[in-house]
Write a protein that holds these residues in place. Structure first.
Motif, PDB file in Angstrom:
ATOM      1  N   ALA A   1       0.845  -1.215   0.000  1.00 43.29           N
ATOM      2  CA  ALA A   1       0.000   0.000   0.000  1.00 43.29           C
ATOM      3  C   ALA A   1       0.874   1.256   0.000  1.00 43.29           C
ATOM      4  CB  ALA A   1      -0.911  -0.008   1.224  1.00 43.29           C
ATOM      5  N   ALA A   2       2.081   1.133   0.584  1.00 41.36           N
ATOM      6  CA  ALA A   2       2.997   2.295   0.624  1.00 41.36           C
ATOM      7  C   ALA A   2       3.833   2.390  -0.656  1.00 41.36           C
ATOM      8  CB  ALA A   2       3.914   2.178   1.844  1.00 41.36           C
ATOM      9  N   GLY A   3       3.593   1.477  -1.613  1.00 46.02           N
ATOM     10  CA  GLY A   3       4.265   1.580  -2.912  1.00 46.02           C
ATOM     11  C   GLY A   3       5.565   0.823  -3.048  1.00 46.02           C
ATOM     12  N   PHE A   4       5.914  -0.021  -2.081  1.00 49.22           N
ATOM     13  CA  PHE A   4       7.175  -0.763  -2.152  1.00 49.22           C
ATOM     14  C   PHE A   4       7.038  -2.032  -3.001  1.00 49.22           C
ATOM     15  CE2 PHE A   4       9.881   1.545   0.654  1.00 49.22           C
ATOM     16  CZ  PHE A   4       9.095   2.072   1.671  1.00 49.22           C
ATOM     17  N   LYS A   5       8.129  -2.423  -3.689  1.00 49.58           N
ATOM     18  CA  LYS A   5       8.200  -3.761  -4.264  1.00 49.58           C
ATOM     19  C   LYS A   5       8.440  -4.724  -3.092  1.00 49.58           C
ATOM     20  CE  LYS A   5      11.399  -2.082  -7.206  1.00 49.58           C
ATOM     21  NZ  LYS A   5      12.446  -2.049  -8.264  1.00 49.58           N
ATOM     22  N   LEU A   6       8.059  -6.009  -3.279  1.00 44.36           N
ATOM     23  CA  LEU A   6       8.095  -6.944  -2.153  1.00 44.36           C
ATOM     24  C   LEU A   6       9.089  -8.074  -2.402  1.00 44.36           C
ATOM     25  CD1 LEU A   6       4.222  -7.363  -1.611  1.00 44.36           C
ATOM     26  CD2 LEU A   6       5.745  -5.592  -0.672  1.00 44.36           C
ATOM     27  N   LYS A   7       9.772  -8.493  -1.329  1.00 46.38           N
ATOM     28  CA  LYS A   7      10.653  -9.669  -1.368  1.00 46.38           C
ATOM     29  C   LYS A   7      10.423 -10.419  -0.069  1.00 46.38           C
ATOM     30  CE  LYS A   7      14.831  -8.688  -3.176  1.00 46.38           C
ATOM     31  NZ  LYS A   7      14.635  -9.344  -4.461  1.00 46.38           N
ATOM     32  N   LEU A   8      10.819 -11.712   0.003  1.00 45.29           N
ATOM     33  CA  LEU A   8      10.546 -12.453   1.234  1.00 45.29           C
ATOM     34  C   LEU A   8      11.572 -13.552   1.471  1.00 45.29           C
ATOM     35  CD1 LEU A   8       8.490 -12.721   3.558  1.00 45.29           C
ATOM     36  CD2 LEU A   8       7.269 -14.399   2.157  1.00 45.29           C
ATOM     37  N   HIS A   9      12.107 -13.588   2.710  1.00 46.95           N
ATOM     38  CA  HIS A   9      12.907 -14.739   3.159  1.00 46.95           C
ATOM     39  C   HIS A   9      11.890 -15.832   3.446  1.00 46.95           C
ATOM     40  CE1 HIS A   9      16.126 -11.816   3.827  1.00 46.95           C
ATOM     41  NE2 HIS A   9      16.941 -12.770   4.192  1.00 46.95           N
ATOM     42  N   ALA A  10      11.884 -16.907   2.661  1.00 46.03           N
ATOM     43  CA  ALA A  10      10.774 -17.865   2.727  1.00 46.03           C
ATOM     44  C   ALA A  10      11.272 -19.302   2.857  1.00 46.03           C
ATOM     45  CB  ALA A  10       9.927 -17.733   1.459  1.00 46.03           C
ATOM     46  N   ASP A  11      10.679 -20.044   3.783  1.00 49.57           N
ATOM     47  CA  ASP A  11      10.869 -21.503   3.902  1.00 49.57           C
ATOM     48  C   ASP A  11      12.337 -21.886   3.994  1.00 49.57           C
ATOM     49  OD1 ASP A  11       8.085 -21.638   3.633  1.00 49.57           O
ATOM     50  OD2 ASP A  11       8.235 -21.626   1.453  1.00 49.57           O
ATOM     51  N   GLN A  12      13.104 -21.100   4.752  1.00 50.50           N
ATOM     52  CA  GLN A  12      14.544 -21.364   4.864  1.00 50.50           C
ATOM     53  C   GLN A  12      14.819 -22.560   5.781  1.00 50.50           C
ATOM     54  OE1 GLN A  12      16.836 -18.160   6.605  1.00 50.50           O
ATOM     55  NE2 GLN A  12      18.746 -19.301   6.548  1.00 50.50           N
ATOM     56  N   LEU A  13      14.148 -22.614   6.912  1.00 50.88           N
ATOM     57  CA  LEU A  13      14.427 -23.646   7.921  1.00 50.88           C
ATOM     58  C   LEU A  13      13.233 -24.569   8.147  1.00 50.88           C
ATOM     59  CD1 LEU A  13      16.098 -21.217  10.516  1.00 50.88           C
ATOM     60  CD2 LEU A  13      17.256 -22.621   8.774  1.00 50.88           C
ATOM     61  N   SER A  14      12.069 -24.191   7.591  1.00 50.85           N
ATOM     62  CA  SER A  14      10.862 -25.025   7.746  1.00 50.85           C
ATOM     63  C   SER A  14       9.850 -24.579   6.693  1.00 50.85           C
ATOM     64  CB  SER A  14      10.256 -24.815   9.143  1.00 50.85           C
ATOM     65  OG  SER A  14       9.831 -23.454   9.265  1.00 50.85           O
ATOM     66  N   ASP A  15       8.837 -25.415   6.466  1.00 46.26           N
ATOM     67  CA  ASP A  15       7.800 -25.064   5.478  1.00 46.26           C
ATOM     68  C   ASP A  15       6.761 -24.201   6.195  1.00 46.26           C
ATOM     69  OD1 ASP A  15       5.444 -26.969   3.372  1.00 46.26           O
ATOM     70  OD2 ASP A  15       5.730 -24.816   3.747  1.00 46.26           O
ATOM     71  N   SER A  16       6.921 -22.855   6.049  1.00 48.38           N
ATOM     72  CA  SER A  16       5.978 -21.925   6.695  1.00 48.38           C
ATOM     73  C   SER A  16       4.962 -21.401   5.681  1.00 48.38           C
ATOM     74  CB  SER A  16       6.743 -20.726   7.297  1.00 48.38           C
ATOM     75  OG  SER A  16       7.905 -21.142   7.947  1.00 48.38           O
ATOM     76  N   GLY A  17       4.975 -21.960   4.468  1.00 47.32           N
ATOM     77  CA  GLY A  17       4.058 -21.434   3.435  1.00 47.32           C
ATOM     78  C   GLY A  17       4.548 -20.116   2.875  1.00 47.32           C
ATOM     79  N   GLY A  18       5.838 -19.827   3.055  1.00 47.21           N
ATOM     80  CA  GLY A  18       6.387 -18.536   2.620  1.00 47.21           C
ATOM     81  C   GLY A  18       6.359 -18.351   1.121  1.00 47.21           C
ATOM     82  N   ALA A  19       6.632 -19.418   0.366  1.00 45.45           N
ATOM     83  CA  ALA A  19       6.648 -19.296  -1.098  1.00 45.45           C
ATOM     84  C   ALA A  19       5.264 -18.872  -1.607  1.00 45.45           C
ATOM     85  CB  ALA A  19       7.065 -20.622  -1.722  1.00 45.45           C
ATOM     86  N   ALA A  20       4.226 -19.531  -1.083  1.00 46.62           N
ATOM     87  CA  ALA A  20       2.855 -19.201  -1.515  1.00 46.62           C
ATOM     88  C   ALA A  20       2.485 -17.784  -1.090  1.00 46.62           C
ATOM     89  CB  ALA A  20       1.868 -20.206  -0.927  1.00 46.62           C
ATOM     90  N   LEU A  21       2.951 -17.375   0.086  1.00 48.87           N
ATOM     91  CA  LEU A  21       2.631 -16.028   0.594  1.00 48.87           C
ATOM     92  C   LEU A  21       3.292 -14.975  -0.300  1.00 48.87           C
ATOM     93  CD1 LEU A  21       1.194 -14.478   2.846  1.00 48.87           C
ATOM     94  CD2 LEU A  21       3.282 -14.675   4.215  1.00 48.87           C
ATOM     95  N   ALA A  22       4.529 -15.221  -0.675  1.00 49.40           N
ATOM     96  CA  ALA A  22       5.236 -14.283  -1.566  1.00 49.40           C
ATOM     97  C   ALA A  22       4.493 -14.167  -2.888  1.00 49.40           C
ATOM     98  CB  ALA A  22       6.666 -14.770  -1.791  1.00 49.40           C
ATOM     99  N   ALA A  23       4.086 -15.320  -3.423  1.00 49.14           N
ATOM    100  CA  ALA A  23       3.373 -15.323  -4.713  1.00 49.14           C
ATOM    101  C   ALA A  23       2.032 -14.613  -4.594  1.00 49.14           C
ATOM    102  CB  ALA A  23       3.173 -16.755  -5.180  1.00 49.14           C
ATOM    103  N   LYS A  24       1.339 -14.836  -3.476  1.00 47.80           N
ATOM    104  CA  LYS A  24       0.001 -14.225  -3.274  1.00 47.80           C
ATOM    105  C   LYS A  24       0.064 -12.713  -3.416  1.00 47.80           C
ATOM    106  CE  LYS A  24      -3.666 -13.811   0.270  1.00 47.80           C
ATOM    107  NZ  LYS A  24      -4.068 -14.226   1.658  1.00 47.80           N
ATOM    108  N   TYR A  25       1.184 -12.109  -2.968  1.00 49.28           N
ATOM    109  CA  TYR A  25       1.284 -10.642  -3.026  1.00 49.28           C
ATOM    110  C   TYR A  25       2.171 -10.170  -4.173  1.00 49.28           C
ATOM    111  CZ  TYR A  25      -1.542 -10.557   1.056  1.00 49.28           C
ATOM    112  OH  TYR A  25      -2.616 -10.720   1.907  1.00 49.28           O
ATOM    113  N   GLY A  26       2.441 -11.084  -5.113  1.00 54.35           N
ATOM    114  CA  GLY A  26       3.192 -10.669  -6.305  1.00 54.35           C
ATOM    115  C   GLY A  26       4.595 -10.206  -5.986  1.00 54.35           C
ATOM    116  N   ALA A  27       5.227 -10.876  -5.009  1.00 56.74           N
ATOM    117  CA  ALA A  27       6.590 -10.466  -4.620  1.00 56.74           C
ATOM    118  C   ALA A  27       7.553 -10.666  -5.784  1.00 56.74           C
ATOM    119  CB  ALA A  27       7.056 -11.282  -3.414  1.00 56.74           C
TER     120      ALA A  27
END
Ligand code: DI6
Ligand code: FE
Length: 405
Positions: free
Chosen positions: A234-260
């Motif tokens: 909402a503040a206009g930033f592009k998005l990136k995410l440290h995802a699923d590094q040590l466990s399956d937290s659903g990070g990949a899907a979360l990043a994709a959901k917001y078009g990271a």
């Protein structure tokens, strides 16, 4: 008249064409005002070299690649954690070190205590190490302040490093990285502060191009991460995410959901998340330095990434704890040898795909008409040498802003 013309070059354009590496034998590269005006076969030049350009450079048959891109670093920080490294190898566990106030929080204390000048002095050698290997673009994250003053100080230091060195630097506000013991007492209030006043301060001062978060069992929950991504978008930033590094937290899907732009690490990413990344065009940034330093045993799901045609980037993750790496070329060697990427996939990972992971694919990442003239002349007979040799490869020439360094 062009400013420069490079001839007798073998171009690894890294364009997605039939030829491996997008290779052009007996190639030529024309530059005007820091932009590429010709990249192709010498026979297609619109005239004799001497009549085309003020400066002719003979590449003498050497390979030219796009400038290398390190799309994930934490290289601005104070102090280091060599003492913890020593303790761990003498039998102290991560948990014991964390209980003693070590880990990320010891870097936070040192970074809070440093002035912006001290941060620059300590971070400059790390940036110079990368640049000496042909890295022309570096992404630098905050995340060792955990308070407004220090997070902004880190991002200002990154900007000054760009001014001081001529490197192209993309800045990322790593708003959710860790919590101090004080902050853990009221996580909700802390996350609200980060998603509100802190994010707004970074946005209003234009201190960052993107945001990032550490979505992990030992860090921030998917719910906290989602709140931060929504506020940042909402503040206009592009998005990136440290995802699923040590466990399956659903990070990949979360990043994709917001078009990271990217989801990074991904050792424990599941197939659903990878399919979602493919759908969203989210780049997979793999970090072999952290895999190696943590002695991780679960490989990122390379076959699934290939199957779903997710673009793969490679980066150093240069940070004082889990990846004290100062060489992107060693990361190429690890990506090939540990992750079994082909040399072409590895090189695409620090050129074309790394540019996409930063949202800069129209500007850098391949040798193409109209892109920035940032490229490297290498003393190699085959592009695979860039991941074959384990470090120690020094470029013949590095061109930034069209000018040979
Ligand atoms: N993942 C990591 O591995 C680093 N940060 C993150 O989000 C750890 C950084 C450190 O140990 O200093
Ligand atoms: Fe990281």
């Amino acid at each position: 008249m062009w400013d420069q013309l490079w001839i007798n070059a073998r171009l690894a354009t890294m364009r997605e064409v039939a030829a491996p590496y997008g290779a052009v034998e007996d190639g030529a590269l024309g530059v005007v005002g820091g932009r590429i005006v010709f990249a192709g076969a010498r026979r297609d030049l619109p005239g004799e070299p001497g009549a085309l350009a003020k400066e002719i450079h003979d590449a003498r048959g050497r390979w030219i690649t796009p400038g290398l891109i390190d799309c994930h670093t934490h290289l601005v920080f104070a102090g280091n954690r060599a003492d913890e490294f020593d303790k761990r190898l003498n039998g102290t566990t991560y948990e014991q070190i964390a209980k003693q106030g070590g880990g990320i929080l010891s870097t936070v204390r040192a970074t809070r205590a440093a002035t912006v000048d001290e941060l620059i002095v300590q971070s400059l050698p790390r940036l110079q190490s990368l640049m000496a290997e042909g890295v022309t673009t570096v992404e630098i994250k905050s995340g060792y302040g955990l308070d407004l003053e220090t997070e902004c100080k880190m991002l200002r230091a990154a900007k000054r490093l760009a001014e001081q060195t001529g490197a192209r630097i993309q800045r990322t506000f790593l708003g959710l990285h860790a919590l101090t013991p004080e902050q853990t007492k009221d996580r909700r209030a802390t996350v609200n502060f980060i998603c509100g006043p802190l994010l707004n301060a970074v946005a209003s001062e234009h201190l960052a191009d993107a945001v990032d978060a550490f979505c992990e069992g030992i860090a921030f929950t998917p719910e906290e991460t989602e709140r931060f991504l929504i506020a940042a978008r909402a503040a206009g930033f592009k998005l990136k995410l440290h995802a699923d590094q040590l466990s399956d937290s659903g990070g990949a899907a979360l990043a994709a959901k917001y078009g990271a732009l990217s989801a990074d690490h991904l050792e424990y990413a599941n197939e659903t998340g990878i399919a979602a990344m493919a759908e969203a065009g989210t780049v997979a940034v793999l970090l072999p330095g952290a895999f190696y330093a943590l002695r991780e045993t679960t490989l990122p799901p390379i076959e699934a990434l290939r199957r779903h045609r997710v673009a793969i980037a490679i980066a150093s993750d240069c940070n004082p704890g889990t990846s004290p790496a100062r060489s992107l070329l060693v990361m190429l060697s690890m990506a090939a040898t540990l992750f079994r990427l082909t040399p072409e996939e590895a090189l695409a990972g620090v050129t074309r795909n790394a540019a996409r992971a930063l949202g800069l694919q129209t500007e850098i990442g391949t040798l193409e008409l109209g892109k920035a003239a940032e490229f490297v002349v290498w003393p190699i007979d085959h592009p695979a040498e860039l991941s074959y040799w384990i470090g120690g490869m020094t470029p013949d020439t590095i061109v930034r802003g069209g000018k040979p360094q």
